[in-house]
Write a protein that holds these residues in place. Sequence first.
Motif, PDB file in Angstrom:
ATOM      1  N   ALA A 128      -7.996   6.514  22.726  1.00  0.00           N
ATOM      2  CA  ALA A 128      -7.519   7.471  23.526  1.00  0.00           C
ATOM      3  C   ALA A 128      -6.345   7.292  24.507  1.00  0.00           C
ATOM      4  N   GLY A 129      -7.438   5.705  25.194  1.00  0.00           N
ATOM      5  CA  GLY A 129      -5.533   5.218  26.367  1.00  0.00           C
ATOM      6  C   GLY A 129      -4.637   5.080  26.398  1.00  0.00           C
ATOM      7  N   ILE A 130      -3.918   4.624  25.053  1.00  0.00           N
ATOM      8  CA  ILE A 130      -2.707   4.694  24.435  1.00  0.00           C
ATOM      9  C   ILE A 130      -1.990   6.119  24.072  1.00  0.00           C
ATOM     10  N   GLU A 131      -2.783   7.114  23.365  1.00  0.00           N
ATOM     11  CA  GLU A 131      -2.599   7.713  23.102  1.00  0.00           C
ATOM     12  C   GLU A 131      -1.944   9.263  23.844  1.00  0.00           C
ATOM     13  N   LEU A 132      -2.889   8.801  24.916  1.00  0.00           N
ATOM     14  CA  LEU A 132      -2.445   9.510  26.584  1.00  0.00           C
ATOM     15  C   LEU A 132      -1.553   8.888  27.246  1.00  0.00           C
ATOM     16  N   LEU A 133      -1.006   7.581  26.816  1.00  0.00           N
ATOM     17  CA  LEU A 133       0.095   6.460  28.081  1.00  0.00           C
ATOM     18  C   LEU A 133       1.353   7.397  26.833  1.00  0.00           C
ATOM     19  N   HIS A 134       1.362   6.894  25.760  1.00  0.00           N
ATOM     20  CA  HIS A 134       2.429   7.774  25.101  1.00  0.00           C
ATOM     21  C   HIS A 134       2.686   9.139  24.871  1.00  0.00           C
ATOM     22  N   LYS A 135       1.788   9.743  25.699  1.00  0.00           N
ATOM     23  CA  LYS A 135       2.128  11.385  25.707  1.00  0.00           C
ATOM     24  C   LYS A 135       3.134  10.727  27.308  1.00  0.00           C
ATOM     25  N   LYS A 136       2.150  10.500  28.029  1.00  0.00           N
ATOM     26  CA  LYS A 136       3.341  10.110  28.816  1.00  0.00           C
ATOM     27  C   LYS A 136       5.141   9.868  28.846  1.00  0.00           C
ATOM     28  N   LEU A 137       4.197   8.643  27.895  1.00  0.00           N
ATOM     29  CA  LEU A 137       5.817   7.942  28.029  1.00  0.00           C
ATOM     30  C   LEU A 137       6.447   7.550  26.609  1.00  0.00           C
ATOM     31  N   PRO A 138       6.554   8.839  26.199  1.00  0.00           N
ATOM     32  CA  PRO A 138       7.039   9.096  24.893  1.00  0.00           C
ATOM     33  C   PRO A 138       7.611   7.867  24.578  1.00  0.00           C
ATOM     34  N   LEU A 139       7.604   6.853  22.609  1.00  0.00           N
ATOM     35  CA  LEU A 139       7.991   6.384  21.990  1.00  0.00           C
ATOM     36  C   LEU A 139       9.489   6.181  21.876  1.00  0.00           C
ATOM     37  N   PRO A 140      10.796   5.456  22.480  1.00  0.00           N
ATOM     38  CA  PRO A 140      11.925   6.186  22.021  1.00  0.00           C
ATOM     39  C   PRO A 140      12.026   5.958  20.440  1.00  0.00           C
ATOM     40  N   ASP A 141      13.239   6.376  20.131  1.00  0.00           N
ATOM     41  CA  ASP A 141      13.585   6.997  18.302  1.00  0.00           C
ATOM     42  C   ASP A 141      13.934   5.046  17.460  1.00  0.00           C
ATOM     43  N   ASP A 142      14.095   4.054  18.374  1.00  0.00           N
ATOM     44  CA  ASP A 142      14.430   3.252  16.529  1.00  0.00           C
ATOM     45  C   ASP A 142      12.931   2.060  17.932  1.00  0.00           C
ATOM     46  N   VAL A 143      12.228   2.754  18.379  1.00  0.00           N
ATOM     47  CA  VAL A 143      10.900   2.191  18.496  1.00  0.00           C
ATOM     48  C   VAL A 143       9.385   2.428  17.813  1.00  0.00           C
ATOM     49  N   ARG A 144       8.655   1.326  16.645  1.00  0.00           N
ATOM     50  CA  ARG A 144       7.739   1.948  15.948  1.00  0.00           C
ATOM     51  C   ARG A 144       6.631   0.879  17.020  1.00  0.00           C
ATOM     52  N   GLY A 145       5.657   1.638  17.086  1.00  0.00           N
ATOM     53  CA  GLY A 145       4.091   1.465  16.931  1.00  0.00           C
ATOM     54  C   GLY A 145       2.919   1.217  16.777  1.00  0.00           C
ATOM     55  N   GLU A 146       2.385   0.450  16.363  1.00  0.00           N
ATOM     56  CA  GLU A 146       1.095   0.192  15.792  1.00  0.00           C
ATOM     57  C   GLU A 146       0.117  -0.647  16.231  1.00  0.00           C
ATOM     58  N   PHE A 147      -0.871  -0.190  15.952  1.00  0.00           N
ATOM     59  CA  PHE A 147      -1.951  -1.626  16.283  1.00  0.00           C
ATOM     60  C   PHE A 147      -2.388  -2.670  15.537  1.00  0.00           C
ATOM     61  N   GLY A 148      -2.685  -3.529  16.502  1.00  0.00           N
ATOM     62  CA  GLY A 148      -2.448  -4.981  15.617  1.00  0.00           C
ATOM     63  C   GLY A 148      -3.940  -5.673  15.510  1.00  0.00           C
ATOM     64  N   TRP A 149      -3.513  -7.132  14.640  1.00  0.00           N
ATOM     65  CA  TRP A 149      -5.038  -7.389  13.855  1.00  0.00           C
ATOM     66  C   TRP A 149      -6.342  -7.497  15.471  1.00  0.00           C
ATOM     67  N   SER A 150      -5.842  -8.119  16.301  1.00  0.00           N
ATOM     68  CA  SER A 150      -7.039  -7.978  17.199  1.00  0.00           C
ATOM     69  C   SER A 150      -7.609  -6.795  17.279  1.00  0.00           C
ATOM     70  N   PHE A 151      -7.367  -5.696  17.734  1.00  0.00           N
ATOM     71  CA  PHE A 151      -7.720  -4.464  17.229  1.00  0.00           C
ATOM     72  C   PHE A 151      -8.907  -4.503  16.136  1.00  0.00           C
ATOM     73  N   CYS A 152      -7.878  -4.405  15.452  1.00  0.00           N
ATOM     74  CA  CYS A 152      -8.774  -4.787  13.953  1.00  0.00           C
ATOM     75  C   CYS A 152      -9.848  -5.377  13.592  1.00  0.00           C
ATOM     76  N   LEU A 153      -9.860  -6.450  14.340  1.00  0.00           N
ATOM     77  CA  LEU A 153     -11.160  -7.114  14.833  1.00  0.00           C
ATOM     78  C   LEU A 153     -12.012  -6.545  15.124  1.00  0.00           C
ATOM     79  N   ALA A 154     -12.232  -5.522  16.083  1.00  0.00           N
ATOM     80  CA  ALA A 154     -13.309  -4.813  16.840  1.00  0.00           C
ATOM     81  C   ALA A 154     -13.560  -4.517  16.309  1.00  0.00           C
ATOM     82  N   CYS A 155     -12.874  -3.396  15.523  1.00  0.00           N
ATOM     83  CA  CYS A 155     -12.820  -1.959  14.484  1.00  0.00           C
ATOM     84  C   CYS A 155     -14.158  -2.611  13.585  1.00  0.00           C
TER      85      CYS A 155
END
Length: 260
Positions: free
Chosen positions: A200-227
């Motif tokens: 939720a925090g990441i989604e709200l941040l990206h609404k305030k600061l949208p990703l540039p067109d040439d930038v791609r964001g994704e959840f990393g393996w540290s997040f996957c370990l917690a999942c």
Amino acid sequence: LFPYSRKGAMMDNRFATALVIACVLSLISTIYMAASIGTDFWYEYHTLSPAENVSEAGRSIWEEFVSEEADEKTYTDALFRCNGTVGLWRRCITVPKNSHWYSPPETDMTTKCISFSLSDQFMEKYIEPGNHNSGTDLNRTYLWRLQFLLPFVSLGLMCFGALIGLCACACRSLYPAIATGVLHFLAGLCTLGLVGCYVAGIELLHKKLPLPDDVRGEFGWSFCLACVSAPLQFMAAALFIWAARTNRKEFTLLKAYRVA
């Protein structure tokens, strides 16, 4: 009495197997949780040419990034431009090894990281990131604080549950394993809450600061370990509670049978 005693021995073996599996699941989830807390790959940004981006920014972007006065917008822009990664404790960017202004763009890159201080973890988030006059964004503020506190609560509950399990072994009783299971269940809820707060925090941040067109964001393996850690905690909790309650019920029936 012999057939029933033999049946009771078989059930004891079943309970022991369930407890062993629960302990293994608990250990794996603890390792995963500790690894996810200590690594910096909860979220990753990928841009096409981080070296050119740094060059275009005057090669001073990383200096602003590591500055103690860097606000949320400053270091987030650096993460966008420089293949950044974010953890619960640190943020990192990829920059050229030679950062002099007169040097040509390099392909030899290095990673520079800076830790979030304790005050950073509890700092207020603003409605417009970087603008202190825009007012406090309570949703993002509390989500950020929860994602810092919940993993430690989860690990603490699991360690306390393990301590109760050791006491149960010393007392040669399975009944305290119910408490161990309940603590693992609460730890799983904390881990699940951590994952939800972070997303939720990441989604709200990206609404305030949208990703540039040439930038791609994704959840990393540290997040996957917690999942992955959360369902392991729930499975361990279910096995602990099942083994303790069923063993208690069988013991009560056996005791009543012997009295009769």
